[in-house]
Design an enzyme around this catalytic site. Sequence first.
Site, PDB file in Angstrom:
ATOM      1  N   LYS A   1      -8.630  -4.455  -1.610  1.00  0.00           N
ATOM      2  CA  LYS A   1      -6.631  -4.429  -2.202  1.00  0.00           C
ATOM      3  C   LYS A   1      -6.556  -5.828  -2.530  1.00  0.00           C
ATOM      4  O   LYS A   1      -7.343  -6.799  -1.529  1.00  0.00           O
ATOM      5  CB  LYS A   1      -6.378  -3.479  -1.456  1.00  0.00           C
ATOM      6  CG  LYS A   1      -4.850  -4.225  -1.357  1.00  0.00           C
ATOM      7  CD  LYS A   1      -3.578  -3.002  -0.741  1.00  0.00           C
ATOM      8  CE  LYS A   1      -2.706  -3.097  -0.286  1.00  0.00           C
ATOM      9  NZ  LYS A   1      -1.803  -2.221   0.515  1.00  0.00           N
TER      10      LYS A   1
ATOM     11  N   SER B   1       1.278   1.940  -0.863  1.00  0.00           N
ATOM     12  CA  SER B   1       0.864   0.314  -2.012  1.00  0.00           C
ATOM     13  C   SER B   1      -0.465   0.546  -2.651  1.00  0.00           C
ATOM     14  O   SER B   1      -1.313  -0.265  -3.428  1.00  0.00           O
ATOM     15  CB  SER B   1       1.373  -0.409  -1.051  1.00  0.00           C
ATOM     16  OG  SER B   1       0.657  -0.945  -0.180  1.00  0.00           O
TER      17      SER B   1
ATOM     18  N   SER C   1       0.115   3.379   2.981  1.00  0.00           N
ATOM     19  CA  SER C   1      -0.474   2.534   2.065  1.00  0.00           C
ATOM     20  C   SER C   1      -1.949   2.515   1.161  1.00  0.00           C
ATOM     21  O   SER C   1      -2.080   2.368   0.296  1.00  0.00           O
ATOM     22  CB  SER C   1      -0.064   1.637   2.040  1.00  0.00           C
ATOM     23  OG  SER C   1       1.227   1.007   1.579  1.00  0.00           O
TER      24      SER C   1
END
Length: 506
Positions: free
Chosen positions: A111, A186, A210
């Site tokens: 990420k 996210s 997330s």
Amino acid sequence: MKIDPGFPTGRKGLAMAVVLGAGLVATGAAAQQDPRAMTVREAAAAIRDGQVTSVQLVEALATAAEAHADLNAFITLDAAAAEAAAAEADERLARDEAGGLPLLGVPLVIKDNIVVKGLPTTGGTPALEGFVSEANAPVIERLEAAGAIILGKTNLHELAFGITSDNAHFGAVGNAYDASRSAGGSSGGTGAAVAAHLAPGGLGTDTGGSVRIPAALNGIAGLRPTMGRYPATGIVPIAHTRDTPGPIARTVDDLVLLDGAITGGPTELDPVALEGVRLGVAEAFTGGLSSEVQGVWDAALAKLEDAGVTLVPVDMPEVMALNEKIGFPVALYEVGVDLPAFLNDWKTGVSLQQVADGVASPDVRFVFDNFVVGDKKMPAEAYEAAMGMFRPQLQTLYAETFAADRLDALVFPTAIIAAPPKEGSGETVELNGERVPTFQTVIRNTDPGSNAGLPGLTLPIGLTEGGLPVGLELDGPGFTDRHLLAIGLAMEDLFGTLPPPAVAGE
């Protein structure tokens, strides 16, 4: 991994320096399947056994990532650097230096709010597009020390402040099962990339859900570790009380491997016998489901009971009210302290005000303009009450619930709706015919355990009639992560894994 930090970065999709080889050649068992379909453990074994090289695997994944750029899973894909690292891994194997390297040559995606040396760490926001660190986040150091290859950096909800991964600057991430649907957030880019077989596994971060939300909405597995169990420095922060990295993969077994590599513990684990497992079922988490999730959930509970699991009704009526007194006060207060410290400590050359001024996504812009740098900053008194009173009360509620009913974990649907449409779901989503707030609805079940600092594991349990994945979550007492994974392994045997999305075979 070293690259030219000046390689081009696109505003709405991939930033790529792609060097592709002459094609994949494999022998033995690995030749019998698309290398993209390999799990983390299968890839590690195939490389170790000489059935495929790390370079060949990287080439296959990079080619697929380029072909499926419409998913918008990546912000930065540097195949040339990944291939160079893979070539080094293959050479180490040839020199018989694979001992103690459980991930040797395995490509992973990260990420893009986790710092990776030599690659941009944008946090999904314009002001950080030029930030390239000369050091890794500690969690990346641990993965690379286990032999992993970093394939690229994945897209996310801007600054991780949301659960749709609809990023106004880099573009929205598409769901692997239906690109017109949200990937969740996210960590949506990692979730979509892993589910679409663009990588066997990767890392996300989890503040309130997330890791688990995109894993669930994309039909794969994800682990939020007990708070503090993984190193969380070197991550563009929201709140040090709540932020943690977490692995995402297509199987629970892969989570076991990645968890062991990160913690330095065992990389294998036996499943538990489900007949002895006691799981709490609380109305606060299992009520109010969408009708399509409800059907999959009911079938899963029946299957668990048939397998011998004891389902224990538990009463936690105050859990959501307590959670509301913690989540926003902690996040909105700590980001004003933690984000400036990160920007300074990691020598980004960017100030908090510059980050706020550059925010592109309207929902995140509203938060920063009002609550982070604006005149509605979270009062210290509200933060102190959250940390000194309400969070301990929430932790006590969980501890007493686990103890009173001798529970291994609580069990509930990870998300109460399936993946909503990408378009029109920024502020509200449909739940059983009504429009309800997106953020609060999607994060409802994952947020309380996050605020209590507990481990949470999600794994897929089925598809809706419309073909969208549904996830089951287990939240357990602190530092029972490996026990949750052992239960998850048994459940994975029970439920199986989902049929892969169509993009996984293209």
